[in-house]
Design a protein around this motif. Structure first.
Motif, PDB file in Angstrom:
ATOM      1  N   TYR A   1     133.374  31.334  45.966  1.00 24.20           N
ATOM      2  CA  TYR A   1     132.317  30.396  45.571  1.00 24.20           C
ATOM      3  C   TYR A   1     132.649  29.724  44.251  1.00 24.20           C
ATOM      4  O   TYR A   1     132.216  28.594  43.983  1.00 24.20           O
ATOM      5  CB  TYR A   1     130.970  31.094  45.512  1.00 24.20           C
ATOM      6  CG  TYR A   1     130.730  31.951  44.292  1.00 24.20           C
ATOM      7  CD1 TYR A   1     130.211  31.398  43.119  1.00 24.20           C
ATOM      8  CD2 TYR A   1     131.007  33.315  44.304  1.00 24.20           C
ATOM      9  CE1 TYR A   1     130.001  32.178  41.994  1.00 24.20           C
ATOM     10  CE2 TYR A   1     130.802  34.101  43.187  1.00 24.20           C
ATOM     11  CZ  TYR A   1     130.300  33.529  42.031  1.00 24.20           C
ATOM     12  OH  TYR A   1     130.099  34.295  40.925  1.00 24.20           O
ATOM     13  N   ARG A   2     133.485  30.369  43.394  1.00 24.57           N
ATOM     14  CA  ARG A   2     133.887  29.746  42.141  1.00 24.57           C
ATOM     15  C   ARG A   2     134.814  28.553  42.397  1.00 24.57           C
ATOM     16  O   ARG A   2     134.770  27.554  41.673  1.00 24.57           O
ATOM     17  CB  ARG A   2     134.590  30.773  41.246  1.00 24.57           C
ATOM     18  CG  ARG A   2     133.725  31.949  40.807  1.00 24.57           C
ATOM     19  CD  ARG A   2     132.614  31.488  39.876  1.00 24.57           C
ATOM     20  NE  ARG A   2     133.112  30.746  38.746  1.00 24.57           N
ATOM     21  CZ  ARG A   2     133.614  31.301  37.637  1.00 24.57           C
ATOM     22  NH1 ARG A   2     133.693  32.626  37.527  1.00 24.57           N
ATOM     23  NH2 ARG A   2     134.029  30.548  36.639  1.00 24.57           N
TER      24      ARG A   2
ATOM     25  N   LYS B   1     134.653  26.663  45.074  1.00 21.60           N
ATOM     26  CA  LYS B   1     133.804  25.612  45.638  1.00 21.60           C
ATOM     27  C   LYS B   1     132.955  24.927  44.570  1.00 21.60           C
ATOM     28  O   LYS B   1     132.459  23.817  44.787  1.00 21.60           O
ATOM     29  CB  LYS B   1     132.922  26.203  46.742  1.00 21.60           C
ATOM     30  CG  LYS B   1     133.725  26.726  47.923  1.00 21.60           C
ATOM     31  CD  LYS B   1     132.900  27.570  48.870  1.00 21.60           C
ATOM     32  CE  LYS B   1     131.910  26.777  49.655  1.00 21.60           C
ATOM     33  NZ  LYS B   1     131.261  27.607  50.708  1.00 21.60           N
ATOM     34  N   GLU B   2     132.793  25.582  43.409  1.00 21.72           N
ATOM     35  CA  GLU B   2     132.000  24.987  42.337  1.00 21.72           C
ATOM     36  C   GLU B   2     132.808  24.041  41.453  1.00 21.72           C
ATOM     37  O   GLU B   2     132.246  23.340  40.615  1.00 21.72           O
ATOM     38  CB  GLU B   2     131.412  26.103  41.458  1.00 21.72           C
ATOM     39  CG  GLU B   2     130.326  26.903  42.148  1.00 21.72           C
ATOM     40  CD  GLU B   2     129.857  28.074  41.286  1.00 21.72           C
ATOM     41  OE1 GLU B   2     130.537  28.370  40.272  1.00 21.72           O
ATOM     42  OE2 GLU B   2     128.839  28.693  41.631  1.00 21.72           O
TER      43      GLU B   2
END
Length: 591
Positions: A548-549, A551-552
């Motif tokens: 998720y990091r 994707k951020e």
């Protein structure tokens, strides 16, 4: 279209079954001969002979026709007129110009109306290319006529004509009926004009057929990068209602790497054809700035026109395409749609009481489809030039069922298949080409073309993209059961890479001035950027940093915007994008 009206009555009508007419003949008529039926001389073609009886398919409405009506012979097959004046015109299925029909009969075509396909009164500036005494043969260029501002029409010696050129006209202005040359063929003198006729059901000859070697670039990334069409190749666009077949073909007509476009509206709804006929004259050719219609020939045959003319329209269009191919042009032919053409075959077959095959289509459906697509190809013309016809046929399977006969038979004869998906279209994802149903057998033939132009990694990027999308399909089946959060980070990164690939590269809008067309270099640079992001993301996961990091990261949004913000002539911006990916990934890794 060759005129069918003569005073030679050769028989009389004995029976009428819709567009199929039976007649008793007093003398023999030829198979595929053009005839006039009834006092109005409705245009028809002989499609069957049994002793003294002829079976005729009529290209006009037969309402009011009665047994006993006369049958007139022409002595000619169904033919088209080939010469200057084709470009920018709109014809019906048997090459009657619609504007001339409208001037003659108003908004509705009167039965038995025969008009010349090409304007006999207009004068054309002719410049000879040969001199008297030269030996000529079919396919050689007699001279040049400037058909439009950007296209020089080559006046060809008709195929089958060979001999010594005894006279050729000086440079000047001539009508189509004026002789411009004489050829001595075995002691007989034959006059040549600016046009000639050719039977539509007979393929025009060539000197040699060439294997596929170069792509027909379309500027559409999902096509050029993943499912390419070779110049002179064949492709099918199947899809249910609303999936974007006509829009896709219109986009190809505008951007395809072809000099001439032949668009056949075969049995489509009247409002769709009206949209094409009204929009096309307003479109600008992006390469020249001139109206696109100046290099386009339209054959319009809507669903409410006679069904027999729908069957003939395909042959009319491909014959015109072959004619421009013989001049050394690359021609793109769009047929929308071959399903409506097959339905016309089915209706005529039923009227003839032939034994039906699957779903009522005639047993010779596959043969007719093969004969049509086989007329495409890259060739060396009789005159020694290189030309090609690329045939792209839309298929309209009922309910989007690709297992129906027309789609299945079409797949046998085309090497490129762009299957449109209803779910993608409903999600406003265009072009709605589903990679699972689509394929191109030309990819292996075109690798050398990409390598010669400095894109040696095209084959690898293409294969990797298809593999990534295939892996996504497998993972999505698991996601539906347990949710994406249950997957390991590496599989989640695979889903992320496939999502970015689809939405940043495969999706494309025809309404954005930057995104509507992508050059080969831009397509490859976009793929490189996506896979660089994916590879660096996998490296980040090895450092125990969650997906998720990744994707951020702001660069993800930059990847989604690159199709709109980076033009075809701005390769340096892709270098900056790659540098930004590295910088943000390195910063994340240091955390």
């Amino acid at each position: 279209m060759a005129a069918s009206g003569t005073d030679d009555v050769v028989g009389q009508v004995t029976g009428i079954n819709g567009p199929v007419v039976h007649a008793e003949t007093r003398r023999s008529v030829g198979m595929s001969e053009l005839v006039g039926v009834g006092e109005q001389r409705l245009i028809g073609e002989v499609i069957g002979l049994v002793e003294t009886r002829a079976i005729i398919q009529v290209y006009e409405d037969t309402t009011g026709l009665r047994p006993g009506a006369p049958l007139y012979a022409s002595g000619l097959p169904l033919s088209v007129e080939l010469g200057p004046g084709l470009l920018g015109r709109i014809f019906d299925g048997i090459q009657r110009p619609l504007e001339a029909l409208a001037a003659r009969s108003g908004d509705f075509i009167e039965r038995g109306t025969i008009v010349a396909s090409l304007d006999r009164r207009k004068r054309w500036g002719f410049t000879p290319s040969l001199k008297s005494g030269a030996r000529v043969c079919g396919g050689e260029v007699l001279g040049i006529v400037k058909e439009t501002e950007l296209f020089d029409h080559r006046i060809l010696v008709p195929p089958g004509v060979a001999g010594r050129l005894t006279w050729i006209a000086d440079a000047g202005s001539y009508t189509l009926e004026d002789p411009v040359a004489r050829v001595d063929t075995d002691g007989a003198s034959r006059e040549l004009r600016l046009f000639h006729r050719w039977p539509v059901r007979t393929p025009r000859p060539c000197r040699e057929r060439r294997p596929p070697a170069a792509p027909m670039l379309t500027g559409q990334r999902v096509i050029d990068a993943f499912f390419p069409l070779a110049r002179g190749g064949t492709a099918a666009i199947p899809g249910g209602f609303g999936t974007g077949k006509t829009v896709t073909q219109n986009n190809l007509a505008k951007w395809a790497d072809a000099q001439i476009i032949v668009y056949i509206g075969c049995g489509e709804r009247g409002n769709e054809m009206t949209g094409v006929l009204t929009d096309l004259p307003r479109l600008e050719d992006p390469r020249t700035g001139r109206p696109l219609v100046e290099r386009t020939v339209l054959v319009a045959n809507t669903s409410n026109m006679p069904v027999a003319a729908r069957e003939a329209s395909i042959y009319t269009g491909i014959t015109i395409a072959e004619y421009y191919r013989d001049m050394g042009c690359d021609v793109a032919l769009m047929a929308d749609s071959t399903s409506r053409w097959a339905e016309a075959l089915r209706e005529i077959s039923g009227r003839l009481e032939e034994m039906p095959a699957e779903e009522g289509f005639p047993a010779y459906l596959a043969t007719r489809l093969a004969a049509f697509y086989e007329r495409a190809g890259a060739v060396i013309t009789l005159g020694g030039a290189e030309g090609s016809v690329s045939a792209i046929g839309a298929v309209s399977p009922p309910g989007g069922d690709f297992t129906e006969p027309v789609t299945q038979h079409t797949k046998r004869f085309v090497r490129c298949f762009w299957g449109l998906d209803k779910e993608l279209a409903s999600a406003r994802f265009f072009p709605a080409i589903n990679f699972r149903d689509s394929y191109s057998e030309y990819a292996a033939d075109l690798g050398s073309w990409w390598r010669e132009r400095g894109f040696a990694d095209w084959e690898g990027l293409r294969a990797r993209g298809i593999e990534l999308l295939s892996e996504e399909v497998k993972l999505q089946q698991i996601v539906r059961l347990v949710g994406e959060e249950s997957l390991p980070d590496r599989e989640r990164m695979t889903l992320e890479g496939a999502w970015v690939l689809r939405n940043s590269t495969l999706q494309q809008t025809a309404f954005d001035p930057v995104d509507r067309y992508s050059s080969p270099e831009k397509q490859l640079r976009m793929l490189r950027a996506v896979f660089h992001y994916f590879d660096r993301g996998l490296d980040i996961l090895e450092r125990k940093i969650p997906v998720y990091r990744v994707k951020e990261l702001p660069v993800r949004t930059m990847l989604m915007r690159m199709r709109f913000e980076i033009g075809n002539d701005e390769p340096q911006k892709f270098d900056e994008l790659m540098k930004t990916i590295d910088e943000q990934m390195d910063a994340l890794a240091q955390e």
